[in-house]
Motif scaffolding. Structure first.
Motif, mmCIF file in Angstrom:
data_model
loop_
_atom_site.group_PDB
_atom_site.id
_atom_site.type_symbol
_atom_site.label_atom_id
_atom_site.label_comp_id
_atom_site.label_asym_id
_atom_site.label_seq_id
_atom_site.Cartn_x
_atom_site.Cartn_y
_atom_site.Cartn_z
ATOM 1 N N PRO A 26 0.871 -1.084 0.105
ATOM 2 C CA PRO A 26 -0.034 0.085 0.048
ATOM 3 C C PRO A 26 0.766 1.286 -0.072
ATOM 4 O O PRO A 26 0.358 2.316 -0.410
ATOM 5 N N THR A 27 1.940 1.498 0.655
ATOM 6 C CA THR A 27 3.017 2.663 0.614
ATOM 7 C C THR A 27 3.009 2.881 -0.768
ATOM 8 O O THR A 27 3.485 4.159 -1.200
ATOM 9 N N ILE A 29 1.268 2.514 -3.618
ATOM 10 C CA ILE A 29 -0.041 3.174 -4.036
ATOM 11 C C ILE A 29 -0.265 4.741 -3.590
ATOM 12 O O ILE A 29 -0.126 5.712 -4.215
ATOM 13 N N LEU A 30 0.096 4.663 -2.193
ATOM 14 C CA LEU A 30 -0.271 6.002 -1.502
ATOM 15 C C LEU A 30 1.119 6.945 -1.647
ATOM 16 O O LEU A 30 0.828 8.248 -1.744
ATOM 17 N N GLY A 100 -4.896 2.114 -0.015
ATOM 18 C CA GLY A 100 -3.720 1.684 -0.437
ATOM 19 C C GLY A 100 -3.882 0.458 -1.271
ATOM 20 O O GLY A 100 -3.074 -0.261 -1.759
#
Length: 151
Positions: A26-27, A29-30, A100
């Protein structure tokens, strides 16, 4: 049996691609959404590759009279860009931006034992069930079958 094997191989290839491209993190995407901070362009390159392959492959595949493992292509009956489509796209994007995760990477992360993916997948399943209970029947257009008259 061939359909199940093909779906399994396609799913495994898709999951491996998501993992190799780090779309299960998710990091990443974020980081793509953090234009003023720790920007990460990885998602942009993955999306560009996916769109490029899709533009070429869909045109080639839909020229066939029918799919390799089915009687007909199942295409959406409507191609209209309407309020439900825009609302669904917005909801998808908001969820992706907040968590994310989107469905594919979340399932891969869940299979890898990532705890945060469990919360997302449970929420996703609840949303799918609620949609199924509240939405009308889904219409598809069959292309390439004897029933559609194009065999």
């Amino acid at each position: 049996m061939r359909q199940i094997l093909a779906a399994t191989v396609a799913g495994a290839l898709f999951g491996a691609g998501l993992a190799v491209s780090r779309m299960t993190d998710p990091t990443v995407i974020l980081g793509f959404l953090d234009l003023a901070g720790a920007f990460d362009a990885t998602l942009l390159f993955v999306l560009a590759g996916a769109v490029g392959v899709t533009l070429v492959a869909f045109r080639m595949i839909l020229r066939r009279s029918r799919p390799m493992l089915a009687d007909a292509f199942q295409l959406p009956a409507s191609t209209a860009v309407d309020r439900p489509l825009l609302a669904g796209a917005a909801l998808f994007g908001i969820g992706w931006g907040l968590a994310g995760y989107c469905p594919g990477p979340a399932l891969v992360a869940l299979a890898a034992g990532v705890d945060s993916a469990m919360v997302f997948v449970v929420a996703m399943i609840v949303g799918m069930v609620l949609h199924r209970l509240t939405a009308g029947p889904r219409r598809v257009r069959l292309v390439g079958s004897a029933r559609a008259g194009t065999s």
